[in-house]
Write an enzyme that holds these catalytic residues in place. Structure first.
Site, mmCIF file in Angstrom:
data_model
loop_
_atom_site.group_PDB
_atom_site.id
_atom_site.type_symbol
_atom_site.label_atom_id
_atom_site.label_comp_id
_atom_site.label_asym_id
_atom_site.label_seq_id
_atom_site.Cartn_x
_atom_site.Cartn_y
_atom_site.Cartn_z
ATOM 1 N N HIS A 292 -1.687 -2.968 -17.339
ATOM 2 C CA HIS A 292 -2.775 -2.217 -17.965
ATOM 3 C C HIS A 292 -3.983 -3.085 -18.281
ATOM 4 O O HIS A 292 -5.122 -2.646 -18.194
ATOM 5 C CB HIS A 292 -2.271 -1.546 -19.255
ATOM 6 C CG HIS A 292 -1.555 -0.279 -18.978
ATOM 7 N ND1 HIS A 292 -0.326 0.018 -19.511
ATOM 8 C CD2 HIS A 292 -1.886 0.761 -18.188
ATOM 9 C CE1 HIS A 292 0.065 1.194 -19.073
ATOM 10 N NE2 HIS A 292 -0.855 1.669 -18.269
ATOM 11 N N GLU B 271 4.796 7.273 8.517
ATOM 12 C CA GLU B 271 5.121 5.941 7.989
ATOM 13 C C GLU B 271 6.224 5.259 8.797
ATOM 14 O O GLU B 271 6.596 4.126 8.502
ATOM 15 C CB GLU B 271 5.606 6.061 6.536
ATOM 16 C CG GLU B 271 4.598 6.708 5.618
ATOM 17 C CD GLU B 271 5.045 6.746 4.171
ATOM 18 O OE1 GLU B 271 4.612 5.891 3.397
ATOM 19 O OE2 GLU B 271 5.848 7.637 3.830
ATOM 20 N N ASP C 114 3.825 1.358 4.558
ATOM 21 C CA ASP C 114 5.171 1.456 5.112
ATOM 22 C C ASP C 114 5.172 1.378 6.627
ATOM 23 O O ASP C 114 6.064 0.780 7.222
ATOM 24 C CB ASP C 114 5.831 2.768 4.670
ATOM 25 C CG ASP C 114 6.498 2.615 3.316
ATOM 26 O OD1 ASP C 114 7.198 1.601 3.124
ATOM 27 O OD2 ASP C 114 6.311 3.484 2.452
ATOM 28 N N CYS D 143 -3.870 6.746 4.032
ATOM 29 C CA CYS D 143 -3.881 6.546 2.582
ATOM 30 C C CYS D 143 -3.201 5.240 2.180
ATOM 31 O O CYS D 143 -3.002 4.977 1.001
ATOM 32 C CB CYS D 143 -3.255 7.736 1.865
ATOM 33 S SG CYS D 143 -1.544 8.010 2.314
#
Ligand code: PEP
Ligand code: MG
Length: 594
Positions: free
Chosen positions: A194, A436, A460, A507
Site C-alpha cells: 500500500h 493465455e 501467462d 491485458c
C-alpha cells in the site's frame, strides 16, 4: 567521504528526486521477553489495552488530518489498520498469551505477530504477501506505544527532504506533504504494498526494498533517487548530480506533456483508433483509471475480493462490489474476469490440494468449473451487476472449446434462474475469453467463433509458451515478451479475431510497456488494457505514430529468429521515432527486464 554509492532497489513510484536525507527512526523495535507473576497479569493486560487504544487514536488523527484529496480514496487503508487493531486473533491471542504463559505484553504481541508473519511469508503471490506489511505497521505502532517509544511523525518535517526509513506504514505515507517529502526510500517493501501504491497516487518518487539504505545513509546526506529504475545514489559526485538534474528536468517535462494526453483520443496520425482501458483489482482504482483517460475496464481481477479474508464473499457482497465498479465506470464497459485462483494466487477459504505443478494444475476456469456452487454464485453476482451498466464477462485460462461451452451453458442456467427470481440483468451480456495458453492460440480461430471478444493475458501466455515460470527469478532472463514465438502467437490471435469480426485485446503487462505499443498496434490489437498510470504513456506513442509504419515494423520484427535481435531492432526504431521518450539507457533497461 566516498562519492556515488549506488544502491539498487525496486522502483515503487516513478520520478527523480534530489535532496538531503531525513532519516526516520522506524527501525524494528526489538521486544524483550520478561516473565511476570500472576499478580502482574492484569497490569500487563491493561498496558496492552492502553496501547491498542492509543494506537487507534493516532490512526483516527491521521485520518482526520488527511488533507490531500488524492488520498481520500485510500483512507480505507487506515480503516483496515483500525480493523486489525480490533482483530480477535491479534488482540485476544496476545492477551491470552499474557495470561497463559505469564509473559509481558510486548513479548506476547511479538509472538502473535510472528505467527502472522509465518503465514504471510509462505504466500507466493506478491500482492498478497505485501499485505503482510499492514499487519507489520500495526504491530510496530502497538509495540512503540507499549514501550512508550516516540512515534516520529512525518507531519512535523520542516525542510524539503528525501525520507529514508527501514519501513514506512501507509499511515506515514498519508502524512507526507509533497512540498516537504520530495521522495522516499526504504529497506523493505514491494511494488504492490500500500505504501508504494500511495506514493504513486501522490506522485512522490520512491524506491523500496533497498535492504541496507538505513545502514548507509546519514542524516542530511545528499541523495538522488530514481523511482523509475529503482536506482539510489548516495553522496553523488558533481558529474552525477548534473547528469541526474538533467534527467529530472527531462522527466518532469515529459510528465507535464503527458497530462495533455489524458483527454485526447487514442488515435494514430493516420486516423486509426484503439481502445485504452484500465486493469483494476479494487473499486477504488476506477477513479484513477478514469482520471488517466481509461475508456472502461479491460480486466477486473475479481480474485482480490476473495483474498485477505477468512470467508469468501457471498453473492450479495460480490454483487455490490461489482456494481460499484460498474457504476463508477459508467457509461464505459467493465470486463469482469471470473475467479482466477490457483497457480500463484491463493485464497484462505479455498482449499486447493497440494500440487506439484500449481501453474499447470487446478487453477482459473478449471477450478471454477469444478466448484459449481462457487461459480454459480459469482455468475449470478456478475449478471445482477450487469443491470447497472455495461458488463462483459471474461473467462480465464481457457484451453479448449469444451470449457467455453460449459461456461456458456452454466451462464444460460444462471440467467434462467435469475429471470425466474425476477432479477434484472443484461440478457445479451458479452462473453470473452483470456488467451493465455498455447492451445488457445493454436485453435484461436475456433474459439473466436464462440465468443464476443478475446483478451490476451501475456503474463501467462509467455509463461506457458516459453515454459518459463513467471515467478521464478532463476529463469527470469528467459521471460522474453519479444520472443519470436510470442510475437507469432499474438499475430495468430489477432488474425483469428479479425476473421471472426470480434474485438481482440491484451491485458497482460506487455500492454503497459510503451516500447511495445507500436508492435501491438501493428499486430492489430483493438484494445490495450493496463494499470492506470501507464495509459497516457502508451497513448502518447499511439498518437505520434502511423498505423502503416506499425504494420511495417511488425513485418520487419517478424523476420528475426531470436528475442535479442527483435529487441535490438525495436529499440533502434523506437529511439529514432521517439528520441525524447526512449533515451538509450532506458531502452536497454526495458529490454533487459523483458
Ligand atoms: C495475464 O496472465 O496476462 C493476466 C492478465 O492475468 P494474471 O496476471 O492475473 O494472471
Ligand atoms: Mg493470467
Amino acid at each position: 567521504m566516498v562519492e556515488d554509492i549506488t544502491l539498487f532497489g525496486i522502483g515503487a513510484s516513478p520520478g527523480i528526486a534530489i535532496g538531503a536525507s531525513y532519516v526516520l527512526d522506524r527501525k524494528r523495535i526489538k521486544p524483550v521477553e520478561r516473565k511476570i507473576s500472576a499478580s502482574e497479569v492484569s497490569e500487563e493486560i491493561k498496558a496492552f489495552r492502553d496501547a491498542v487504544r492509543v494506537s487507534k487514536k493516532q490512526l483516527e488523527d491521521v485520518k482526520q488530518g488527511v488533507a490531500d484529496r488524492r488520498l481520500a480514496e485510500h483512507l480505507h487503508i487506515i480503516d483496515t489498520h483500525l480493523l486489525i487493531l480490533e482483530d480477535q486473533l491479534l488482540v485476544d491471542d496476545s492477551i491470552a498469551l499474557i495470561e497463559s504463559d505469564l509473559i509481558n505484553a510486548e513479548w506476547a504481541l511479538k509472538r502473535t505477530l510472528d505467527k502472522f508473519r509465518i503465514v504471510f511469508d509462505a504466500i507466493e503471490d506478491e500482492y498478497l504477501r505485501d499485505r503482510r506489511s499492514d499487519i507489520d505497521s500495526v504491530g510496530e505502532r502497538l509495540l512503540r506505544n507499549l514501550i512508550g517509544a516516540d512515534q516520529q511523525s512525518l507531519a512535523e518535517l520542516e525542510r524539503k527532504s528525501i525520507v529514508v526509513a527501514h519501513d514506512l506504514s501507509p499511515a506515514d505515507t498519508m502524512q507526507m506533504d509533497k512540498k516537504r517529502v520530495i521522495g522516499f526510500i526504504t529497506d523493505v517493501g514491494g511494488r504492490t504494498a500500500h505504501t508504494a501504491i500511495l506514493a504513486r497516487s501522490l506522485g512522490i518518487p520512491a524506491v523500496v526494498g533497498l535492504e541496507s539504505a538505513t545502514a548507509l545513509v546519514r542524516e542530511g546526506m545528499p541523495v538522488i533517487i530514481d523511482g523509475t529504475s529503482g536506482i539510489v545514489i548516495l553522496n553523488p559526485s558533481q558529474a552525477t548530480f548534473k547528469e541526474y538534474l538533467e534527467k529530472k528536468q527531462l522527466y518532469e517535462y515529459l510528465e507535464q506533456e503527458l497530462l495533455s494526453y489524458r483527454e485526447l483520443a487514442a488515435e494514430t496520425l493516420d486516423g486509426h483508433s484503439i481502445t485504452l482501458r484500465g486493469n483494476v483489482e479494487l473499486a477504488e482504482e476506477v477513479d484513477l483509471a478514469l482520471r488517466e483517460g481509461a475508456k472502461g475496464v479491460g480486466l477486473y481481477r475479481t480474485e482480490f475480493l476473495f483474498m485477505n479474508r477468512e470467508r469468501i464473499p457471498d453473492e450479495e457482497e460480490q454483487y455490490l462490489a461489482y456494481r460499484e465498479v460498474v457504476e463508477r465506470m459508467a457509461p464505459h464497459p467493465v470486463t469482469i474476469r471470473t475467479l482466477d485462483v490457483g497457480g500463484d494466487k491463493l485464497v484462505t477459504d479455498i482449499d486447493l490440494s497440494d500440487e506439484a505443478n500449481p501453474a499447470l494444475g487446478l487453477r482459473a476456469i478449471r477450478f471454477s468449473l469444478q466448484e459449481g456452487k462457487l461459480f454459480n454464485t459469482q455468475l449470478r453476482a456478475i449478471l445482477r451487476a450487469s443491470a447497472h451498466g455495461q458488463v462483459r464477462i471474461l473467462f480465464p485460462m481457457i484451453t479448449g472449446l469444451a470449457e467455453i461451452r460449459s461456461c456458456k451453458n452454466l451462464l444460460e442456467e444462471v440467467k434462467a434462474e435469475l429471470a425466474a427470481e425476477g432479477y434484472a440483468f443484461d440478457a445479451d451480456i458479452q462473453i470473452g475469453i483470456m488467451i493465455e495458453t498455447p492451445s488457445a492460440v493454436l485453435i484461436a480461430e475456433l474459439l473466436a467463433q464462440e465468443v464476443d471478444f478475446l483478451s490476451v493475458g501475456t503474463n501467462d501466455l509467455i509463461q506457458y509458451c516459453l515454459a518459463i515460470d513467471r515467478g521464478n527469478e532463476h529463469v527470469a532472463y528467459l521471460y522474453e515478451p519479444l520472443h519470436p514465438a510470442v510475437l507469432r502467437a499474438l499475430q495468430m490471435v489477432c488474425r483469428a479475431g479479425q476473421s471472426a469480426g470480434i474485438e481482440v485485446g491484451i491485458c497482460g503487462e506487455m500492454a503497459a510497456e510503451p516500447l511495445y505499443a507500436l508492435v501491438l498496434l501493428g499486430l492489430g490489437f483493438d484494445e490495450l488494457s493496463m494499470n492506470a498510470p501507464y495509459l497516457p504513456r502508451v497513448k502518447r506513442i499511439i498518437r505520434q505514430a502511423r498505423r502503416s509504419e506499425a504494420l511495417e515494423l511488425v513485418t520487419e520484427l517478424l523476420q528475426f529468429g531470436t528475442a535479442p535481435e527483435v529487441a535490438s531492432c525495436l529499440q533502434k526504431e523506437m529511439q529514432q521515432r521517439f528520441p525524447g521518450i526512449f533515451p538509450v539507457q532506458q531502452i536497454r533497461k526495458a529490454v533487459t527486464d523483458s
